[in-house]
Design a protein around this motif. Structure first.
Motif, short mmCIF file in Angstrom:
data_model
loop_
_atom_site.label_atom_id
_atom_site.label_comp_id
_atom_site.label_asym_id
_atom_site.label_seq_id
_atom_site.Cartn_x
_atom_site.Cartn_y
_atom_site.Cartn_z
N ASN A 1 17.18 3.93 13.52
CA ASN A 1 15.93 4.24 13.36
C ASN A 1 15.35 3.82 12.06
O ASN A 1 14.30 4.13 11.48
CB ASN A 1 15.96 5.91 13.32
N ARG A 2 15.99 2.91 11.30
CA ARG A 2 15.51 2.47 9.95
C ARG A 2 14.20 1.99 9.96
O ARG A 2 13.28 2.43 9.17
CB ARG A 2 16.35 1.35 9.46
N SER A 3 13.84 1.12 10.90
CA SER A 3 12.48 0.79 11.09
C SER A 3 11.49 1.70 11.29
O SER A 3 10.30 1.51 10.60
CB SER A 3 12.18 -0.68 12.03
N ASN A 4 11.75 2.69 12.17
CA ASN A 4 11.02 3.88 12.21
C ASN A 4 10.55 4.71 11.11
O ASN A 4 9.34 5.05 10.88
CB ASN A 4 11.37 4.83 13.45
N VAL A 5 11.71 4.60 10.32
CA VAL A 5 11.27 5.71 8.84
C VAL A 5 10.63 4.86 7.88
O VAL A 5 9.69 5.18 7.36
CB VAL A 5 12.74 5.88 8.54
N GLN A 6 10.89 3.49 7.80
CA GLN A 6 10.22 2.66 7.09
C GLN A 6 8.59 2.58 7.45
O GLN A 6 7.67 2.80 6.50
CB GLN A 6 10.40 1.12 6.96
N GLN A 7 8.28 2.76 8.75
CA GLN A 7 6.89 2.68 9.24
C GLN A 7 6.10 4.07 8.91
O GLN A 7 5.32 4.13 8.65
CB GLN A 7 6.90 2.31 10.76
N GLY A 8 7.22 5.00 9.17
CA GLY A 8 6.54 6.46 8.66
C GLY A 8 6.16 6.52 7.12
O GLY A 8 5.26 7.22 7.06
N PHE A 9 7.02 5.96 6.40
CA PHE A 9 6.80 6.31 5.15
C PHE A 9 5.60 5.05 4.65
O PHE A 9 4.79 5.49 3.58
CB PHE A 9 7.93 5.91 4.38
N ALA A 10 5.60 4.05 5.29
CA ALA A 10 4.30 3.19 4.99
C ALA A 10 3.04 4.05 5.10
O ALA A 10 2.12 3.78 4.48
CB ALA A 10 4.33 2.09 5.97
N GLY A 11 3.02 4.87 6.19
CA GLY A 11 1.63 5.62 6.40
C GLY A 11 1.67 6.74 5.48
O GLY A 11 0.67 7.17 4.83
N THR A 12 2.70 7.27 5.11
CA THR A 12 2.59 8.44 4.07
C THR A 12 2.35 7.85 2.84
O THR A 12 1.47 8.43 1.99
CB THR A 12 4.05 9.20 4.02
N PHE A 13 2.83 6.81 2.30
CA PHE A 13 2.51 6.21 1.09
C PHE A 13 1.04 5.48 0.95
O PHE A 13 0.56 5.47 0.10
CB PHE A 13 3.43 4.90 0.76
N ALA A 14 0.53 5.19 2.35
CA ALA A 14 -0.87 4.97 2.20
C ALA A 14 -1.82 6.12 2.06
O ALA A 14 -2.73 6.02 1.12
CB ALA A 14 -1.24 4.06 3.71
N GLN A 15 -1.57 7.20 2.46
CA GLN A 15 -2.13 8.42 2.31
C GLN A 15 -2.01 8.98 0.62
O GLN A 15 -2.87 9.44 0.07
CB GLN A 15 -1.49 9.59 3.08
N LEU A 16 -0.68 8.56 0.07
CA LEU A 16 -0.68 8.71 -1.38
C LEU A 16 -1.48 7.97 -2.03
O LEU A 16 -2.06 8.23 -3.01
CB LEU A 16 0.84 8.58 -1.70
N ASP A 17 -1.41 6.55 -1.59
CA ASP A 17 -2.27 5.63 -2.33
C ASP A 17 -4.02 5.97 -2.35
O ASP A 17 -4.61 6.07 -3.38
CB ASP A 17 -2.32 4.26 -1.64
N GLU A 18 -4.28 6.70 -1.40
CA GLU A 18 -5.75 7.12 -1.16
C GLU A 18 -6.02 8.43 -2.15
O GLU A 18 -6.95 8.59 -2.74
CB GLU A 18 -5.99 7.46 0.29
N TYR A 19 -5.04 9.15 -2.06
CA TYR A 19 -5.23 10.53 -2.85
C TYR A 19 -4.83 10.07 -4.42
O TYR A 19 -5.84 10.50 -5.08
CB TYR A 19 -4.01 11.45 -2.31
N LEU A 20 -4.07 9.34 -4.75
CA LEU A 20 -3.85 8.80 -6.05
C LEU A 20 -5.54 8.26 -6.56
O LEU A 20 -6.02 8.54 -7.83
CB LEU A 20 -2.94 8.01 -6.49
N ALA A 21 -6.11 7.56 -5.72
CA ALA A 21 -7.46 6.85 -6.05
C ALA A 21 -8.55 8.03 -6.27
O ALA A 21 -9.45 7.62 -7.35
CB ALA A 21 -7.87 5.84 -4.83
N THR A 22 -8.41 9.28 -5.91
CA THR A 22 -9.35 10.10 -6.26
C THR A 22 -8.92 10.87 -7.47
O THR A 22 -9.80 11.56 -8.27
CB THR A 22 -9.33 11.34 -4.99
N LEU A 23 -7.72 10.83 -8.17
CA LEU A 23 -7.31 11.32 -9.43
C LEU A 23 -7.49 10.50 -10.34
O LEU A 23 -7.51 11.09 -11.83
CB LEU A 23 -5.93 11.84 -9.26
N VAL A 24 -7.75 9.05 -10.53
CA VAL A 24 -7.54 8.25 -11.66
C VAL A 24 -8.97 7.71 -11.94
O VAL A 24 -9.76 7.70 -11.13
CB VAL A 24 -6.47 7.06 -11.37
#
Length: 167
Positions: A144-167
């Motif tokens: 399930n390695r690729s599923n985990v990578q895909q899931g974290f890609a989405g989570t990290f995209a949300q992190l990128d969006e959230y960080l953009a509101t803070l800096v």
């Protein structure tokens, strides 16, 4: 295959924010609820006790109202550069449970997050490996390695969006 021969899952991402801020958004409830978890789920933080042996205990509510619980148990914390923790599915009381859709998923994953300063940005290196896992659990993790990578890609995209509101 012995535990030592399991290949770690390694994810590397450069985040457009200073590492002190990135560390805070990984360790403070008011930030975690804004970005952690799969897109479309509502995050609720029950506990963040940031110390070795402490717990980050949370629930995620799906659009259909179903709720899933998870937890991190912190092992090592070096602010703002290192977080080491195990993560697992849990119930509302924090008891470790099997993955709701995959009974052979490892009970716990050992994660090491390294936060490195990169000229005002943060290089995040996340390493995950099954912890105290059976052969079947290690094979499920690898499959399930690729599923985990895909899931974290989405989570990290949300992190990128959230960080953009803070800096």
């Amino acid at each position: 295959m012995s535990q030592q021969n399991v290949e770690e899952l390694v994810l590397v991402r450069t985040l457009n924010a200073p590492r002190e801020l990135v560390f805070k958004v990984f360790t403070q409830a008011e930030h975690l609820v804004k970005w952690w978890g799969p897109k479309g789920l509502t995050m609720n933080v029950a506990t963040v006790d940031l110390r070795p042996g402490g717990l980050f205990h949370y629930s995620m509510k799906l659009p259909d109202g179903q709720e899933m619980w998870g937890k991190f148990v912190f092992r090592e914390i070096v602010e703002p550069e290192l977080l080491v923790f195990t993560n697992a599915f849990s119930d509302a009381e924090g008891n470790t449970l099997r993955h709701p859709a995959s009974p052979s998923w490892p009970l716990e994953i050992l994660n090491t997050l390294l936060f490195e300063d990169d000229n005002g940005k943060t290089k995040l290196t996340m390493r995950g490996i099954p912890y105290a896992a059976s052969e079947e659990e290690r094979q499920t993790f690898d499959a399930n390695r690729s599923n985990v990578q895909q899931g974290f890609a989405g989570t990290f995209a949300q992190l990128d969006e959230y960080l953009a509101t803070l800096v």
